[in-house]
Design a protein around this motif. Sequence first.
Motif, PDB file in Angstrom:
ATOM      1  N   LEU A  23       0.846  -1.190   0.000  1.00  0.00           N
ATOM      2  CA  LEU A  23       0.000   0.000   0.000  1.00  0.00           C
ATOM      3  C   LEU A  23       0.881   1.240   0.000  1.00  0.00           C
ATOM      4  O   LEU A  23       1.925   1.260   0.648  1.00  0.00           O
ATOM      5  CB  LEU A  23      -0.896   0.024   1.241  1.00  0.00           C
ATOM      6  N   LYS A  77       0.766   5.408   0.704  1.00  0.00           N
ATOM      7  CA  LYS A  77       0.020   6.558   1.219  1.00  0.00           C
ATOM      8  C   LYS A  77       0.837   7.822   0.956  1.00  0.00           C
ATOM      9  O   LYS A  77       1.634   8.244   1.803  1.00  0.00           O
ATOM     10  CB  LYS A  77      -0.238   6.410   2.720  1.00  0.00           C
ATOM     11  N   SER A 106       1.040  10.776   3.589  1.00  0.00           N
ATOM     12  CA  SER A 106       1.866  10.632   4.791  1.00  0.00           C
ATOM     13  C   SER A 106       3.294  10.203   4.455  1.00  0.00           C
ATOM     14  O   SER A 106       4.073   9.869   5.349  1.00  0.00           O
ATOM     15  CB  SER A 106       1.230   9.624   5.753  1.00  0.00           C
ATOM     16  N   TYR A 131       3.468   0.690   2.755  1.00  0.00           N
ATOM     17  CA  TYR A 131       3.309  -0.428   3.694  1.00  0.00           C
ATOM     18  C   TYR A 131       3.486  -1.736   2.923  1.00  0.00           C
ATOM     19  O   TYR A 131       2.928  -1.901   1.835  1.00  0.00           O
ATOM     20  CB  TYR A 131       1.920  -0.395   4.344  1.00  0.00           C
ATOM     21  N   SER A 139      -9.128   2.041  -0.214  1.00  0.00           N
ATOM     22  CA  SER A 139      -9.640   2.930   0.836  1.00  0.00           C
ATOM     23  C   SER A 139      -9.714   2.262   2.207  1.00  0.00           C
ATOM     24  O   SER A 139     -10.087   2.898   3.189  1.00  0.00           O
ATOM     25  CB  SER A 139     -11.027   3.453   0.444  1.00  0.00           C
ATOM     26  N   SER A 186      -8.353   0.202   5.730  1.00  0.00           N
ATOM     27  CA  SER A 186      -7.202   0.460   6.609  1.00  0.00           C
ATOM     28  C   SER A 186      -6.058  -0.502   6.287  1.00  0.00           C
ATOM     29  O   SER A 186      -6.255  -1.529   5.634  1.00  0.00           O
ATOM     30  CB  SER A 186      -7.620   0.307   8.074  1.00  0.00           C
ATOM     31  N   VAL A 187      -4.894  -0.167   6.790  1.00  0.00           N
ATOM     32  CA  VAL A 187      -3.702  -0.977   6.512  1.00  0.00           C
ATOM     33  C   VAL A 187      -3.817  -2.321   7.240  1.00  0.00           C
ATOM     34  O   VAL A 187      -4.013  -2.355   8.455  1.00  0.00           O
ATOM     35  CB  VAL A 187      -2.432  -0.245   6.991  1.00  0.00           C
TER      36      VAL A 187
END
Lengths: 183, 164
Positions: B2, B4, B7, B11, B34, B36-37
Amino acid sequence: MTHDEFKILFTGPMGAGKTTAIAQLSDDECVSTDVVNTDLEQCNKEMTTAGLDYGYISLADGFGVRLYGTPGQERFRFMWPILANNAAGVILLLNGEHPDLEKHLAIYADAFANNGETPLVVGIGRLAANDFSCVDLVTEKLANMGLFVPVISVDVREKEDVLLLVETLLCQIEAHEMELMEV
Amino acid sequence: MLVKPASHRFYARPALLHALNAGTVTLSPLRPFSESVPEGMAARPLFELAWMTGAKHSDGLLPWLDPDSQFQLSRWPSAAALNKSRPLLSLCALMTRRALGRAQLQILSKCDEATFNHFLNACEISGLLVSERRRSAAQPTAVAMESQRFGGLIRGLRTRLGLS
């Protein structure tokens, strides 16, 4: 300072690890001028360096490297230019978890970077393993001051980390020296 | 994996991180995500992904880089990316001070061709490389590096500390 030795200066605020870093490198026990710390607000440790730290690395054929650490308390600032005189390079150590990190960075970079003319490496200690933002922040702040220098997350209790700081500084000194020769 | 961007993190699970670092994995194009990790994914700085892409997943110099340019760095890369390699540390020290050509950089840093190309590619993908098509007034040589004021002391210190 003679031609058969040179000086590396360790600087930074109280508790950043200057004494520990010099002790990692020095041949003999580091000479420290520790006194009882009366400024516990800045750093919660029992003793701190009031004068200077000193270490020495002897090389072959009588050559040597002098290691100096500046006193961490700002009231001993008058000693900084004396200790910085003729230094081949400076290792600035910062405490990454100190709330005044940015203030410390500004003070010490301003005092020792010599507008980018002095080879400089910044080591930041006490960072969590997954804290990548502090190094970025410090790098950016230095760039805003016109200083494009390496910023490394370190634990000065680990000799390998101190050696990385030294190796990085030596590369900086070599690049700087080469530039001087061409002027 | 992932990503992001807001930020500046990506991940990935440890096995994928290892494969990325070894250059033994091909990534598919990114698509929106969309949720969560997921647990077990480690957060890493996005810079590292860009660096690995340039350093491990390219052969030769990137096609849009002109090999006859002078190269400079806008800032130092992450120390972790340099893997304590003296040629790479040396390249960074040289290139943050001024723009130099490929031949000079390779001679001065004692960096082999493949490593040098990977380094330039990684700097380019990471947004650190500045290239310009002009010649510098002075062309430093290996001789210049050897005859520095501190040359002998630096060699001696490296030997003494086991850095050679």
